[in-house]
Write a protein that holds these residues in place. Sequence first.
Motif, PDB file in Angstrom:
ATOM      1  N   TYR A   1     -57.406  43.688 -19.766  1.00  0.00           N
ATOM      2  CA  TYR A   1     -57.976  43.927 -21.085  1.00  0.00           C
ATOM      3  C   TYR A   1     -58.593  45.321 -21.147  1.00  0.00           C
ATOM      4  O   TYR A   1     -59.332  45.724 -20.244  1.00  0.00           O
ATOM      5  CB  TYR A   1     -59.059  42.890 -21.411  1.00  0.00           C
ATOM      6  CG  TYR A   1     -59.729  43.176 -22.725  1.00  0.00           C
ATOM      7  CD1 TYR A   1     -59.107  42.850 -23.918  1.00  0.00           C
ATOM      8  CD2 TYR A   1     -60.961  43.817 -22.786  1.00  0.00           C
ATOM      9  CE1 TYR A   1     -59.696  43.140 -25.138  1.00  0.00           C
ATOM     10  CE2 TYR A   1     -61.557  44.116 -23.996  1.00  0.00           C
ATOM     11  CZ  TYR A   1     -60.912  43.777 -25.162  1.00  0.00           C
ATOM     12  OH  TYR A   1     -61.493  44.072 -26.368  1.00  0.00           O
TER      13      TYR A   1
ATOM     14  N   HIS B   1     -55.302  39.663 -26.570  1.00  0.00           N
ATOM     15  CA  HIS B   1     -56.305  40.671 -26.229  1.00  0.00           C
ATOM     16  C   HIS B   1     -56.491  41.482 -27.512  1.00  0.00           C
ATOM     17  O   HIS B   1     -55.538  42.074 -28.017  1.00  0.00           O
ATOM     18  CB  HIS B   1     -55.814  41.595 -25.115  1.00  0.00           C
ATOM     19  CG  HIS B   1     -55.862  41.031 -23.734  1.00  0.00           C
ATOM     20  ND1 HIS B   1     -56.414  39.812 -23.398  1.00  0.00           N
ATOM     21  CD2 HIS B   1     -55.414  41.556 -22.567  1.00  0.00           C
ATOM     22  CE1 HIS B   1     -56.307  39.611 -22.099  1.00  0.00           C
ATOM     23  NE2 HIS B   1     -55.697  40.653 -21.569  1.00  0.00           N
TER      24      HIS B   1
ATOM     25  N   GLN C   1     -60.998  39.308 -25.118  1.00  0.00           N
ATOM     26  CA  GLN C   1     -60.065  39.078 -24.018  1.00  0.00           C
ATOM     27  C   GLN C   1     -59.607  37.630 -23.988  1.00  0.00           C
ATOM     28  O   GLN C   1     -60.411  36.704 -24.017  1.00  0.00           O
ATOM     29  CB  GLN C   1     -60.750  39.439 -22.703  1.00  0.00           C
ATOM     30  CG  GLN C   1     -59.831  39.371 -21.517  1.00  0.00           C
ATOM     31  CD  GLN C   1     -60.511  39.896 -20.250  1.00  0.00           C
ATOM     32  OE1 GLN C   1     -61.663  40.312 -20.275  1.00  0.00           O
ATOM     33  NE2 GLN C   1     -59.796  39.865 -19.159  1.00  0.00           N
TER      34      GLN C   1
END
Length: 126
Positions: free
Chosen positions: A12, A94, A105
């Motif tokens: 992420y 994400h 995330q």
Amino acid sequence: MTRSVLTHNVPYYAQYESAELIPALIAGTSSAADDPRWRDSGAESREEYAFWAPRTCGVACLRMIRHAETEAPPSRGGHLVLAVGADEEGLLIHNPSGLPGVSAQSAEVSWARLAAFYAGRGVLLG
């Protein structure tokens, strides 16, 4: 019913250098120019960072793609998120401007919720 899950191991990356500031940025109580890590972005000034950071969702998604094995990012309007998993109930995404721990995330988005926002465009990699 057994839930079948498809998930990709995708790192992420937020579109802001200080992801923890995203709630205040969304609420309008802070500006990207207040980001103490603005220099990490490569911007030459706070003003340049403040201009570009809110516009870099696509760059953040591409950064995630670059570091992933396989992925498929859907987009709507001017915002791009990265799909990192799917099952019968929806997608895992994400979101580069999502709220940390809430919608950033591996955030779950139901197919019904996605239908309300998905513009029918996307990029398929793999």
